[in-house]
Structures are given as structure tokens and as C-alpha cells.
Design an enzyme around this catalytic site. Structure first.
Site, PDB file in Angstrom:
ATOM      1  N   SER A 142      52.370  25.656  49.029  1.00  0.00           N
ATOM      2  CA  SER A 142      53.348  26.637  48.547  1.00  0.00           C
ATOM      3  C   SER A 142      54.677  26.388  49.240  1.00  0.00           C
ATOM      4  CB  SER A 142      52.842  28.036  48.899  1.00  0.00           C
ATOM      5  OG  SER A 142      53.876  28.979  48.798  1.00  0.00           O
ATOM      6  N   TYR A 155      50.398  34.650  54.962  1.00  0.00           N
ATOM      7  CA  TYR A 155      50.349  33.676  53.866  1.00  0.00           C
ATOM      8  C   TYR A 155      51.153  32.424  54.244  1.00  0.00           C
ATOM      9  CZ  TYR A 155      50.741  31.697  49.181  1.00  0.00           C
ATOM     10  OH  TYR A 155      50.683  30.847  48.097  1.00  0.00           O
TER      11      TYR A 155
HETATM   12  N1  LIG Z   1      51.156  31.967  41.781  1.00  0.00           N
HETATM   13  C1  LIG Z   1      52.119  31.415  42.499  1.00  0.00           C
HETATM   14  O1  LIG Z   1      53.325  31.640  42.257  1.00  0.00           O
HETATM   15  C2  LIG Z   1      51.773  30.456  43.618  1.00  0.00           C
HETATM   16  C3  LIG Z   1      52.812  29.823  44.300  1.00  0.00           C
HETATM   17  C4  LIG Z   1      52.499  28.929  45.317  1.00  0.00           C
HETATM   18  C5  LIG Z   1      51.180  28.653  45.638  1.00  0.00           C
HETATM   19  N2  LIG Z   1      50.176  29.296  44.968  1.00  0.00           N
HETATM   20  C6  LIG Z   1      48.787  28.993  45.353  1.00  0.00           C
HETATM   21  O2  LIG Z   1      48.057  28.611  44.197  1.00  0.00           O
HETATM   22  C7  LIG Z   1      46.675  28.926  44.359  1.00  0.00           C
HETATM   23  C8  LIG Z   1      46.206  29.723  43.168  1.00  0.00           C
HETATM   24  O3  LIG Z   1      47.056  30.851  43.022  1.00  0.00           O
HETATM   25  P1  LIG Z   1      47.035  31.763  41.723  1.00  0.00           P
HETATM   26  O4  LIG Z   1      48.364  32.385  41.620  1.00  0.00           O
HETATM   27  O5  LIG Z   1      46.481  31.019  40.575  1.00  0.00           O
HETATM   28  O6  LIG Z   1      45.992  32.892  42.215  1.00  0.00           O
HETATM   29  P2  LIG Z   1      45.027  33.867  41.418  1.00  0.00           P
HETATM   30  O7  LIG Z   1      45.503  34.108  40.033  1.00  0.00           O
HETATM   31  O8  LIG Z   1      44.838  35.047  42.326  1.00  0.00           O
HETATM   32  O9  LIG Z   1      43.652  33.043  41.343  1.00  0.00           O
HETATM   33  C9  LIG Z   1      42.932  32.800  42.504  1.00  0.00           C
HETATM   34  C10 LIG Z   1      41.614  32.150  42.139  1.00  0.00           C
HETATM   35  O10 LIG Z   1      40.914  31.876  43.343  1.00  0.00           O
HETATM   36  C11 LIG Z   1      39.626  32.493  43.314  1.00  0.00           C
HETATM   37  N3  LIG Z   1      39.269  32.833  44.692  1.00  0.00           N
HETATM   38  C12 LIG Z   1      39.920  33.624  45.565  1.00  0.00           C
HETATM   39  N4  LIG Z   1      39.258  33.671  46.725  1.00  0.00           N
HETATM   40  C13 LIG Z   1      38.165  32.869  46.592  1.00  0.00           C
HETATM   41  C14 LIG Z   1      37.093  32.500  47.436  1.00  0.00           C
HETATM   42  N5  LIG Z   1      36.982  32.993  48.681  1.00  0.00           N
HETATM   43  N6  LIG Z   1      36.153  31.654  46.978  1.00  0.00           N
HETATM   44  C15 LIG Z   1      36.227  31.148  45.709  1.00  0.00           C
HETATM   45  N7  LIG Z   1      37.226  31.462  44.862  1.00  0.00           N
HETATM   46  C16 LIG Z   1      38.173  32.320  45.303  1.00  0.00           C
HETATM   47  C17 LIG Z   1      39.797  33.693  42.379  1.00  0.00           C
HETATM   48  O11 LIG Z   1      38.577  34.137  41.785  1.00  0.00           O
HETATM   49  P3  LIG Z   1      37.637  35.250  42.498  1.00  0.00           P
HETATM   50  O12 LIG Z   1      38.560  36.332  42.975  1.00  0.00           O
HETATM   51  O13 LIG Z   1      36.673  35.685  41.442  1.00  0.00           O
HETATM   52  O14 LIG Z   1      36.950  34.561  43.619  1.00  0.00           O
HETATM   53  C18 LIG Z   1      40.701  33.061  41.313  1.00  0.00           C
HETATM   54  O15 LIG Z   1      39.944  32.276  40.430  1.00  0.00           O
HETATM   55  C19 LIG Z   1      46.587  29.683  45.699  1.00  0.00           C
HETATM   56  O16 LIG Z   1      46.201  28.790  46.705  1.00  0.00           O
HETATM   57  C20 LIG Z   1      48.004  30.163  45.921  1.00  0.00           C
HETATM   58  O17 LIG Z   1      48.289  30.373  47.268  1.00  0.00           O
HETATM   59  C21 LIG Z   1      50.443  30.206  43.975  1.00  0.00           C
END
Ligand SMILES: NC(=O)c1ccc[n+]([C@@H]2O[C@H](COP(=O)([O-])OP(=O)(O)OC[C@H]3O[C@@H](n4cnc5c(N)ncnc54)[C@H](OP(=O)(O)O)[C@@H]3O)[C@@H](O)[C@H]2O)c1
Length: 269
Positions: A142, A155
Site C-alpha cells: 500500500s 496499518y
Molecule cells: N482498497 C484499497 O484502497 C487498498 C489500498 C492499498 C492496499 N490495499 C490492500 O489490498 C488488500 C485487499 O484489500 P481490499 O480493499 O480488497 O479488502 P477487502 O475488500 O476488505 O477484502 C479483504 C479480503 O481478505 C479476506 N480476509 C481478511 N482477513 C482474512 C484472514 N485472516 N484470513 C483469510 N482471509 C482474510 C476477506 O474475507 P473474510 O473477511 O471472509 O476473511 C476478504 O476476502 C489488503 O491487503 C489491503 O491492505 C487495499
């Protein structure tokens, strides 16, 4: 060099929604056999069904990446099902919001556990198979891994630690043929089901961010696919991501001054 991904096998952690699911679809479109992962069985089954209905080869393993035995299970079920593992995308992660003063210690522990142990554990479990296939292990970073953002301390710190982990891994794997990559994602479109921890540790729905231009999930996913095909080490996604990296590297004092100004303005509103 452009690797042909057809018939490769990929585990994408945290792929029942959001960025992970988008990466799964983008890889499936290249002919990759997909292993989805998440904790919530309903969400995971729905994602599996969505990919299946699009005609993709897909399997799903419910596992908490913060538990090492469940990561071993995730990998062994993949090997049982497909006989090989070529790609691991360490994507599962959790967000938080709150100042250091207000945030409960449990939030720091939970965010660190998921965002660091939750990438270390699947990587460790998958390594023997990735060495065999000379595959790829890719991490979702990120822009908070470049600059500690106010009210996102746990974070930011977890995403900075990710850089250290990736650097160590890359050196350790030199000469094995395994590709290590990290993609620093800027602000992406959020899945409507995305949640975060508030300062007290309650899990809340993430409000839609309108103040920044957000990268569509399919575009984020395409960077991941390109990174695997070309075996890229680091990619910084989006203009705001590149801006943050350059400012932090070359003009840290000006950048900090601007961030303080913006933070004070936000807090006074
Ligand atoms: N969205 C952004 O703008 C952004 C920007 C920079 C980086 N990121 C990074 O991108 C990644 C995905 O983000 P996102 O926005 O797509 O998040 P999201 O919509 O909250 O999705 C997170 C996914 O991870 C799963 N998860 C969470 N904890 C888990 C665990 N302990 N074991 C297995 N699965 C788990 C969730 O399913 P369950 O809850 O059912 O387990 C879900 O499928 C993260 O690493 C985040 O830090 C996101």
C-alpha cells in the site's frame, strides 16, 4: 520476458471480495486455475460461484491466514486438487482507523497479526511448492507502506513491515528461480462489503472514499497479472501512489509539512 500463465495454479488469499477477487478473475481470464480463500464461508462460496458461472476453473479453501495450520491446509488442499502451485498472492489484509492515543491495543495486535503473520504463514507453507515450480509469490502493499498516514498507524506500520519481509525473502530466494513481487496499491475502489476496525476494535463498514480518485479493481488486478507475467519486483500503482513515493523519498520535510496541514484541517472539521 512474458510468462504464459495458461494452466498455472494460483492461490489468492483474501479473494472472496475486493482486490483479491478482481485478481482471481484477471488471472482466470489468462487460463490460470484459481484457489480462492477467505474466512467467511458464505462470501467465499458466492465468489466461487461467480467465477464458476463465468466458466473459470476455480476451487475455494476456507482458511484464516493468521493461523499457520490453516495455511498449511490451504496449500495441501491446493496440491491435492491441482497437483502443483505456481503463484501465491498474499492479498488478505485488514484496515483500521483511529489515532494512536485512542486506538485499543487489541486493534494493533489484530491488524499486525493479519497483515504480517497473515502473509508470512501462507508464504512459509507454500515455499517448497513454489521452489519446485519456480513460481511467483506476490504481496499486496500500500502507499501506507511508503508514508505513515495519520490515524492509520497500525496499518501503515504493518504495510511498511511488509517491505522488510519482501526484501529479506527476495535475497533468501535468489538463485532458486522463484519470483518475488510487491505491488504498492494506491486508493482503490472498495468492495461494498469492505470493513475496518474502529479505534475501539468494532468492525465497521468502510465508507466510500470520495476525496481521492480511486483505481477500478479490474485495473489494480491487471497490474498484478502484468507483474507476474513480466516477473516484476516492485510496482507502484496510481498517480497518488507514485506521488507519495517520490515525495517521501526526495522531499520528506515538505511532504510531512503538507500532511500535518491537511491532518489539522481534517481534525478541525
Ligand atoms: N482498497 C484499497 O484502497 C487498498 C489500498 C492499498 C492496499 N490495499 C490492500 O489490498 C488488500 C485487499 O484489500 P481490499 O480493499 O480488497 O479488502 P477487502 O475488500 O476488505 O477484502 C479483504 C479480503 O481478505 C479476506 N480476509 C481478511 N482477513 C482474512 C484472514 N485472516 N484470513 C483469510 N482471509 C482474510 C476477506 O474475507 P473474510 O473477511 O471472509 O476473511 C476478504 O476476502 C489488503 O491487503 C489491503 O491492505 C487495499
Amino acid at each position: 520476458m512474458n510468462i504464459n500463465l495458461k494452466n498455472k495454479v494460483a492461490i489468492i488469499t483474501g479473494s472472496s471480495q475486493g482486490i483479491g477477487k478482481a485478481i482471481a478473475i484477471a488471472l482466470a481470464q489468462k487460463g490460470v486455475k484459481i484457489v480462492l480463500n477467505g474466512r467467511n464461508p458464505e462470501k467465499l462460496n458466492q465468489a466461487k460461484l461467480d467465477l464458476f458461472e463465468q466458466g473459470f476453473e476455480v476451487y475455494a479453501v476456507q482458511a484464516d491466514v493468521g493461523k499457520y495450520q490453516e495455511c498449511e491446509q490451504l496449500v495441501s488442499e491446493t496440491i491435492e486438487k491441482y497437483g502443483q502451485l505456481d503463484i501465491l498472492i498474499n492479498n488478505a489484509g485488514i484496515a483500521m482507523e483511529g489515532s494512536i492515543a485512542e486506538t485499543s491495543p487489541e486493534v494493533f495486535e489484530n491488524v499486525f497479526h493479519t497483515n504480517i503473520m497473515g502473509v508470512l504463514f501462507p508464504t512459509k507453507a507454500a515455499l517448497p511448492h513454489l521452489k519446485k515450480s519456480k513460481g511467483s509469490v506476490v504481496f499486496t502493499g500500500s502507499i501506507a507502506g511508503y508514508m505513515g498516514l495519520p490515524n492509520y498507524s497500525a496499518y501503515s506500520a504493518s504495510k511498511m513491515s511488509l517491505t522488510g519481509l519482501v526484501q529479506s525473502l527476495k535475497i533468501e530466494l535468489a538463485g532458486t528461480g522463484v519470483h518475488v513481487g510487491i505491488n504498492y496499491v494506491g486508493f482503490a475502489e472498495n468492495d461494498l462489503d469492505k470493513t475496518y476496525y474502529d479505534a475501539q476494535g468494532n468492525i465497521k463498514p468502510m465508507p466510500v472514499r470520495t476525496q481521492f480518485k480511486r483505481m477500478p479493481l479490474s485495473e489494480v488486478a491487471n497490474y498484478f497479472v502484468k507483474g507476474i507475467e513480466q516477473r516484476t519486483y516492485k510496482q507502484t500503482l496510481s498517480a497518488i501512489g507514485k506521488f507519495t513515493r517520490i515525495m517521501q523519498q526526495y522531499f520528506p520535510a515538505i511532504f510531512e509539512w503538507a500532511m500535518i496541514k491537511k491532518h489539522k484541517k481534517t481534525m478541525s472539521n
